[in-house]
Scaffold this motif. Sequence first.
Motif, PDB file in Angstrom:
ATOM      1  N   TYR A 103      39.541  43.328  43.592  1.00  0.00           N
ATOM      2  CA  TYR A 103      40.769  42.608  43.251  1.00  0.00           C
ATOM      3  C   TYR A 103      41.753  43.622  42.705  1.00  0.00           C
ATOM      4  O   TYR A 103      41.413  44.418  41.832  1.00  0.00           O
ATOM      5  CB  TYR A 103      40.491  41.532  42.192  1.00  0.00           C
ATOM      6  CG  TYR A 103      39.713  40.365  42.726  1.00  0.00           C
ATOM      7  CD1 TYR A 103      40.366  39.208  43.152  1.00  0.00           C
ATOM      8  CD2 TYR A 103      38.330  40.424  42.852  1.00  0.00           C
ATOM      9  CE1 TYR A 103      39.647  38.133  43.678  1.00  0.00           C
ATOM     10  CE2 TYR A 103      37.613  39.348  43.365  1.00  0.00           C
ATOM     11  CZ  TYR A 103      38.277  38.220  43.769  1.00  0.00           C
ATOM     12  OH  TYR A 103      37.579  37.164  44.283  1.00  0.00           O
ATOM     13  N   ALA A 104      42.975  43.599  43.246  1.00  0.00           N
ATOM     14  CA  ALA A 104      44.003  44.544  42.812  1.00  0.00           C
ATOM     15  C   ALA A 104      45.048  43.834  41.942  1.00  0.00           C
ATOM     16  O   ALA A 104      45.404  42.695  42.201  1.00  0.00           O
ATOM     17  CB  ALA A 104      44.684  45.179  44.027  1.00  0.00           C
ATOM     18  N   VAL A 154      49.290  37.611  30.262  1.00  0.00           N
ATOM     19  CA  VAL A 154      48.595  37.159  31.468  1.00  0.00           C
ATOM     20  C   VAL A 154      48.814  38.177  32.592  1.00  0.00           C
ATOM     21  O   VAL A 154      49.943  38.603  32.842  1.00  0.00           O
ATOM     22  CB  VAL A 154      49.125  35.774  31.917  1.00  0.00           C
ATOM     23  CG1 VAL A 154      48.479  35.350  33.223  1.00  0.00           C
ATOM     24  CG2 VAL A 154      48.881  34.748  30.823  1.00  0.00           C
ATOM     25  N   TYR A 155      47.732  38.548  33.235  1.00  0.00           N
ATOM     26  CA  TYR A 155      47.776  39.477  34.365  1.00  0.00           C
ATOM     27  C   TYR A 155      47.078  38.823  35.548  1.00  0.00           C
ATOM     28  O   TYR A 155      46.043  38.187  35.389  1.00  0.00           O
ATOM     29  CB  TYR A 155      47.073  40.791  34.018  1.00  0.00           C
ATOM     30  CG  TYR A 155      47.655  41.446  32.786  1.00  0.00           C
ATOM     31  CD1 TYR A 155      48.786  42.236  32.883  1.00  0.00           C
ATOM     32  CD2 TYR A 155      47.087  41.246  31.536  1.00  0.00           C
ATOM     33  CE1 TYR A 155      49.335  42.827  31.754  1.00  0.00           C
ATOM     34  CE2 TYR A 155      47.622  41.828  30.401  1.00  0.00           C
ATOM     35  CZ  TYR A 155      48.747  42.621  30.523  1.00  0.00           C
ATOM     36  OH  TYR A 155      49.286  43.192  29.410  1.00  0.00           O
ATOM     37  N   VAL A 156      47.637  38.988  36.743  1.00  0.00           N
ATOM     38  CA  VAL A 156      47.077  38.380  37.946  1.00  0.00           C
ATOM     39  C   VAL A 156      46.514  39.482  38.850  1.00  0.00           C
ATOM     40  O   VAL A 156      47.154  40.512  39.068  1.00  0.00           O
ATOM     41  CB  VAL A 156      48.156  37.569  38.697  1.00  0.00           C
ATOM     42  CG1 VAL A 156      47.635  37.069  40.034  1.00  0.00           C
ATOM     43  CG2 VAL A 156      48.634  36.411  37.830  1.00  0.00           C
ATOM     44  N   GLY A 209      43.573  48.756  39.029  1.00  0.00           N
ATOM     45  CA  GLY A 209      44.934  48.841  38.509  1.00  0.00           C
ATOM     46  C   GLY A 209      45.136  47.953  37.293  1.00  0.00           C
ATOM     47  O   GLY A 209      44.255  47.194  36.881  1.00  0.00           O
ATOM     48  N   GLY A 210      46.309  48.068  36.703  1.00  0.00           N
ATOM     49  CA  GLY A 210      46.656  47.224  35.569  1.00  0.00           C
ATOM     50  C   GLY A 210      45.792  47.449  34.349  1.00  0.00           C
ATOM     51  O   GLY A 210      45.042  48.424  34.264  1.00  0.00           O
ATOM     52  N   PRO A 211      45.863  46.543  33.402  1.00  0.00           N
ATOM     53  CA  PRO A 211      45.165  46.725  32.136  1.00  0.00           C
ATOM     54  C   PRO A 211      43.640  46.597  32.226  1.00  0.00           C
ATOM     55  O   PRO A 211      42.938  47.070  31.342  1.00  0.00           O
ATOM     56  CB  PRO A 211      45.745  45.616  31.257  1.00  0.00           C
ATOM     57  CG  PRO A 211      46.188  44.574  32.223  1.00  0.00           C
ATOM     58  CD  PRO A 211      46.653  45.326  33.430  1.00  0.00           C
TER      59      PRO A 211
END
Length: 68
Positions: free
Chosen positions: A61-62, A47-49, A10-12
Motif C-alpha cells: 500500500y502506497a 489521518v493518512y490514506v 511512503g508517508g509517516p
Amino acid sequence: MGWETAELEGGPADGTRIRVSGRPRVLQVTAECPLEDAGHDVRVAAVYVYRRVGGVPPLRYAWDWASP
C-alpha cells in the motif's frame, strides 16, 4: 479470504508491516496529535490514506499524499 501481510510505503508509516484480510483497496492510518491544553476531553489525530498498489505479492500500500 484469510489474513496476509502487507507493507506500507511512503508517508509517516513507511516500512510498517500489517495484517489485512480481503485485500482492501484503501487503508486509513491515524497518528495522535498532542494537545497543548490537556484540560479538554478530546483527542486529535492526523489521518493518512494508503492505497493498494500492484496485484502480485508482496501486498503493498502506497501513501496517497493528495488525500485529505
